[in-house]
Design an enzyme around this catalytic site. Structure first.
Site, PDB file in Angstrom:
ATOM      1  N   MET A  47      -5.409  -8.235  38.060  1.00  0.00           N
ATOM      2  CA  MET A  47      -5.652  -8.505  36.642  1.00  0.00           C
ATOM      3  C   MET A  47      -7.115  -8.837  36.367  1.00  0.00           C
ATOM      4  O   MET A  47      -7.703  -8.353  35.399  1.00  0.00           O
ATOM      5  CB  MET A  47      -4.775  -9.667  36.179  1.00  0.00           C
ATOM      6  CG  MET A  47      -4.898  -9.960  34.697  1.00  0.00           C
ATOM      7  SD  MET A  47      -3.958 -11.412  34.199  1.00  0.00           S
ATOM      8  CE  MET A  47      -2.286 -10.852  34.479  1.00  0.00           C
ATOM      9  N   LYS A  53     -14.671   3.260  14.622  1.00  0.00           N
ATOM     10  CA  LYS A  53     -13.367   2.585  14.678  1.00  0.00           C
ATOM     11  C   LYS A  53     -13.156   1.960  16.054  1.00  0.00           C
ATOM     12  O   LYS A  53     -13.920   2.258  16.987  1.00  0.00           O
ATOM     13  CB  LYS A  53     -12.268   3.591  14.348  1.00  0.00           C
ATOM     14  CG  LYS A  53     -12.231   4.763  15.301  1.00  0.00           C
ATOM     15  CD  LYS A  53     -11.476   5.945  14.710  1.00  0.00           C
ATOM     16  CE  LYS A  53     -11.367   7.059  15.734  1.00  0.00           C
ATOM     17  NZ  LYS A  53     -10.829   8.296  15.146  1.00  0.00           N
ATOM     18  N   TYR A 101      -2.973  -6.958  46.627  1.00  0.00           N
ATOM     19  CA  TYR A 101      -1.524  -6.960  46.357  1.00  0.00           C
ATOM     20  C   TYR A 101      -0.834  -5.806  47.065  1.00  0.00           C
ATOM     21  O   TYR A 101      -1.322  -4.672  47.061  1.00  0.00           O
ATOM     22  CB  TYR A 101      -1.264  -6.827  44.859  1.00  0.00           C
ATOM     23  CG  TYR A 101      -1.412  -8.097  44.074  1.00  0.00           C
ATOM     24  CD1 TYR A 101      -0.614  -9.208  44.349  1.00  0.00           C
ATOM     25  CD2 TYR A 101      -2.332  -8.185  43.034  1.00  0.00           C
ATOM     26  CE1 TYR A 101      -0.739 -10.374  43.607  1.00  0.00           C
ATOM     27  CE2 TYR A 101      -2.465  -9.348  42.285  1.00  0.00           C
ATOM     28  CZ  TYR A 101      -1.662 -10.441  42.574  1.00  0.00           C
ATOM     29  OH  TYR A 101      -1.791 -11.576  41.841  1.00  0.00           O
ATOM     30  N   ARG A 118      -0.658  14.732  11.305  1.00  0.00           N
ATOM     31  CA  ARG A 118      -0.890  13.307  11.490  1.00  0.00           C
ATOM     32  C   ARG A 118      -1.113  12.753  10.096  1.00  0.00           C
ATOM     33  O   ARG A 118      -0.184  12.683   9.310  1.00  0.00           O
ATOM     34  CB  ARG A 118      -2.042  13.074  12.470  1.00  0.00           C
ATOM     35  CG  ARG A 118      -2.027  11.692  13.069  1.00  0.00           C
ATOM     36  CD  ARG A 118      -3.114  11.482  14.096  1.00  0.00           C
ATOM     37  NE  ARG A 118      -4.474  11.544  13.535  1.00  0.00           N
ATOM     38  CZ  ARG A 118      -5.575  11.220  14.197  1.00  0.00           C
ATOM     39  NH1 ARG A 118      -5.487  10.819  15.460  1.00  0.00           N
ATOM     40  NH2 ARG A 118      -6.752  11.293  13.633  1.00  0.00           N
TER      41      ARG A 118
HETATM   42  C1  LIG Z   1     -11.625   9.284  15.460  1.00  0.00           C
HETATM   43  C2  LIG Z   1     -11.932  10.290  14.452  1.00  0.00           C
HETATM   44  C3  LIG Z   1     -13.121  11.023  14.526  1.00  0.00           C
HETATM   45  C4  LIG Z   1     -14.025  10.980  15.734  1.00  0.00           C
HETATM   46  O1  LIG Z   1     -13.383  11.690  16.778  1.00  0.00           O
HETATM   47  P1  LIG Z   1     -14.047  11.926  18.222  1.00  0.00           P
HETATM   48  O2  LIG Z   1     -13.079  12.813  18.906  1.00  0.00           O
HETATM   49  O3  LIG Z   1     -14.126  10.585  18.874  1.00  0.00           O
HETATM   50  O4  LIG Z   1     -15.367  12.532  18.006  1.00  0.00           O
HETATM   51  C5  LIG Z   1     -13.428  11.849  13.455  1.00  0.00           C
HETATM   52  N1  LIG Z   1     -12.585  11.985  12.413  1.00  0.00           N
HETATM   53  C6  LIG Z   1     -11.415  11.317  12.330  1.00  0.00           C
HETATM   54  C7  LIG Z   1     -10.550  11.512  11.151  1.00  0.00           C
HETATM   55  C8  LIG Z   1     -11.047  10.461  13.350  1.00  0.00           C
HETATM   56  O5  LIG Z   1      -9.876   9.826  13.291  1.00  0.00           O
END
Ligand SMILES: *Cc1c(COP(=O)(O)O)cnc(C)c1O
Length: 361
Positions: free
Chosen positions: A309, A50, A261, A144
């Protein structure tokens, strides 16, 4: 307009290469995956890709890990699934945020499985894709995403072809936190009551909690990319991501002058300073002020003044001469950078922006 100027405008000229890049170590990525797969024992080892592969570029990660033997991949949304292009047969892809009504046309045409998180999602998938496999998330205490354990065993899932029943650990990066054991216990209960082809609980930190957490399939993300998810992994994972930036300018700064800055840094002596093409817009946040730096020929070159930046200044006085156009490697060991800046290892990866050239080695 002169003929030459007109020709300049008309000609399709390739844009020049960026002055900042990420060196991505494919061998380190695969070595990290193998280490996690080894820790997971007989469980399969997938990969969370992701957020565009945690900022590395999801397609490049999938290609390398699939070649190494990974078969299960995780994105957050259908837009991320779409960005991966034609999805190869034989590889699994799961969409963690599940399914909205507006995802349906795309989701039905795409081989990925939704991870169903709510009764409404279950109903939507049953109706739109009867008989098509899906994954299901059960919430075992994180509050969640996911069905409650009560919902999961209520009959709501009866007859649904569930590939993977999963849950997600909230505190696995703190091995002493008792929440993981409570979640493990709750997930075992779900396993006894919900039929699925496979069961999966562990993220990177969960893999480090030991084989009891592995079930059939583990889903690491962070650790693949060189993040250390807990003490059991300290020193075991290789750095994958190395930002580099080109010196736009190299200048002398007299003792007593200030840099950047706010004039927050005063040169304690006459200095040579390299101004690099990298800044907070590239995910190199102001938290690196006073603690960041790079390396020239093995010599540490501290960051001086605030992060702008698009620019930072490094003190290269003690290094071999740096010229404009030289490339300088930034210190980006994830556990060390997280400890120094207060940013999480996840933020350090996923914040890396769009302006880098990403180069796999
Ligand atoms: C992001 C995620 C993972 C991976 O988590 P890490 O802490 O990056 O290893 C696994 N399962 C779910 C449901 C996630 O959202």
């Amino acid at each position: 307009m002169t003929r030459a100027a007109r020709a300049c405008i008309a000609a399709p000229v390739t844009p020049p290469p960026p002055a900042l890049r990420l060196d991505l170590d494919g061998a380190a990525l695969v070595a990290n995956w193998r280490w996690l797969a080894g820790r997971a024992g007989r469980a399969a080892c997938g990969a969370a890709v992701k957020a565009d592969g945690y900022g590395l570029g999801a397609a490049g990660v999938v290609e390398r890990l699939a070649n190494a033997g990974a078969r299960d991949f995780y994105v957050a949304t259908w837009a991320e699934a779409a960005a991966l292009g034609d999805w190869p047969e034989g590889l699994g892809l799961s969409v963690l945020h599940g399914l909205r009504p507006e995802d349906l046309p795309f989701a039905i045409a795409h081989p990925a499985r939704p991870v169903l998180n709510s009764p409404a999602m279950v109903a939507l998938w049953r109706e739109a894709a009867p008989g098509r496999p899906c994954d299901v998330m059960v919430d075992t205490g994180m509050n969640r995403l996911g069905l409650t354990p009560e919902e999961a065993r209520s009959g709501l899932l009866d007859g649904l072809p569930i590939d993977t029943l999963m849950s997600h650990l909230a505190s696995a990066d703190e091995p002493a936190n008792p929440q993981s054991e409570r979640q493990l216990f709750a997930f075992r209960g779900c396993k006894g009551q919900v039929a699925a082809r496979r069961y999966s609980l562990a993220n990177s930190a969960g893999v480090c909690l030991g084989p009891r957490y592995a079930f059939d399939l583990v889903r690491p993300g962070l650790a693949l990319y060189g993040g250390t998810p807990g003490p059991a992994a300290a020193g075991r994972l290789r750095q994958v991501v190395r930002p580099h930036a080109q010196a736009v300018q190299v200048r002398g700064v007299p003792a007593g002058a200030t840099i950047g800055y706010g004039g927050t840094y005063t040169a304690p002596r006459a200095m040579r300073v390299a101004i690099l093409n990298l800044g907070y817009a590239d995910g190199y946040l102001r938290a690196f002020g006073g603690v960041g730096g790079g390396r020239v020929g093995g010599i540490a070159c501290p960051l001086v003044g605030r992060v702008s930046m698009d620019l930072i200044a490094l003190d290269v006085t003690d290094a071999a001469p740096v010229a404009e156009g030289d490339w300088i490697a930034l210190d980006y060991d994830l556990p060390a950078a997280a400890a120094a800046t207060g940013l999480s290892q996840y933020e350090l990866l996923t914040g890396l922006g769009r302006r880098y050239l990403r180069r796999w080695t």
